[in-house]
Design a protein around this motif. Structure first.
Motif, short mmCIF file in Angstrom:
data_model
loop_
_atom_site.label_atom_id
_atom_site.label_comp_id
_atom_site.label_asym_id
_atom_site.label_seq_id
_atom_site.Cartn_x
_atom_site.Cartn_y
_atom_site.Cartn_z
N LEU A 50 4.97 0.37 -7.77
CA LEU A 50 3.70 -0.28 -7.45
C LEU A 50 3.34 -1.34 -8.49
N MET A 80 -5.04 0.43 -2.97
CA MET A 80 -4.85 1.79 -3.47
C MET A 80 -5.38 2.86 -2.51
N ARG A 125 -7.23 5.36 -2.03
CA ARG A 125 -7.88 6.63 -2.35
C ARG A 125 -9.20 6.43 -3.09
N LEU A 173 -5.53 12.07 -5.59
CA LEU A 173 -4.60 10.94 -5.63
C LEU A 173 -3.34 11.15 -4.83
N THR A 209 0.86 -1.18 0.00
CA THR A 209 0.00 0.00 0.00
C THR A 209 0.89 1.23 0.00
N PRO A 210 0.47 2.30 -0.63
CA PRO A 210 1.29 3.51 -0.62
C PRO A 210 1.30 4.21 0.74
N ARG A 253 6.79 6.25 -8.14
CA ARG A 253 6.02 5.45 -7.18
C ARG A 253 5.05 4.52 -7.91
N ALA A 254 4.42 5.03 -8.97
CA ALA A 254 3.53 4.19 -9.76
C ALA A 254 4.30 3.03 -10.38
N TRP A 300 -2.19 7.96 -14.38
CA TRP A 300 -3.22 6.97 -14.11
C TRP A 300 -4.24 6.86 -15.23
N LEU A 345 0.42 9.48 -5.31
CA LEU A 345 0.31 8.40 -6.27
C LEU A 345 0.51 8.88 -7.70
N THR A 346 0.48 10.20 -7.91
CA THR A 346 0.72 10.74 -9.25
C THR A 346 2.20 10.76 -9.61
#
Length: 199
Positions: free
Chosen positions: A144, A119, A121, A132, A80-81, A140-141, A171, A135-136
């Motif tokens: 993941l 996720m 959010r 987000l 999880t972030p 990091r994306a 995303w 997560l943008t």
């Protein structure tokens, strides 16, 4: 990676080795879409108890169990972030899974056969930073999405991420590609329990 990063053919050919649940058998990319689950909603300070409970239910149904192998951490990782969500998982899942739960950042450079990502959010804020958050960030994306050797399972509200604003276009791109190469499984609303009905 300019569309140069692809799923290894062996991952699709060999699969994860799971025989249950049916939603995950024979697949390498699965998004469990929680958009129809009101209980899977982001809480303040970035945690989502509903997602944690849903993942717990899936873990209980995994066959063969990832806990039955010699090195469970090579078989399964739950990411999880958000640190608060990690703490929620540890509380919800208990000791058997404690060493298998990580933040995305702490799992850089590591891999597992099966990776489940919560996720978190789901909010409806208008501002980019509110919807987000971090997560943008491309890096990091990337972490993941790239830690699974055989099966990546994302748990979250697909529409929330696919409808990201232009500033969050990482995303938009991910969700557009997921439609092409992955599977989206809509998780049905939770059935009322006897406790719910009593309330």
């Amino acid at each position: 990676y300019s569309n140069k990063l692809k799923t290894a053919p062996a991952a699709n050919r060999e699969g994860s080795g799971l025989t249950a649940p049916a939603d995950l058998v024979g697949r390498s990319l699965v998004w469990l879409d929680t958009g129809q689950r009101p209980d899977c909603h982001e809480e303040r300070f970035w945690f989502n108890p509903g997602e944690a409970m849903l993942i717990k239910q899936y873990l209980e149904r995994l066959r063969p169990s990832p806990l039955g192998v010699k090195r469970p951490r090579d078989r399964l990782a739950i990411l999880t972030p958000f640190r608060r969500q990690k703490d929620t998982f540890i509380c919800e899942l208990g000791e058997p899974y404690q060493d298998l739960v990580h933040t995305v950042d702490s799992f850089q450079g590591k891999e597992a056969d099966i990776v489940i990502v919560s996720m978190v959010r789901t909010n409806d804020r208008v501002k980019t930073s509110g919807r987000l958050g971090f997560l943008t960030v491309y890096q990091r994306a990337n972490v993941l999405l790239s830690r699974a050797r055989k099966l990546l399972i994302i748990v979250g509200d697909f529409h929330h991420f696919s409808a990201a604003t232009i500033q969050e276009h990482v995303w938009n791109q991910i969700c557009a590609e997921w439609h092409k190469v992955g599977d989206i499984v809509v998780v049905p609303p939770r059935r009322p329990t006897e406790t719910d009905q009593a309330d």
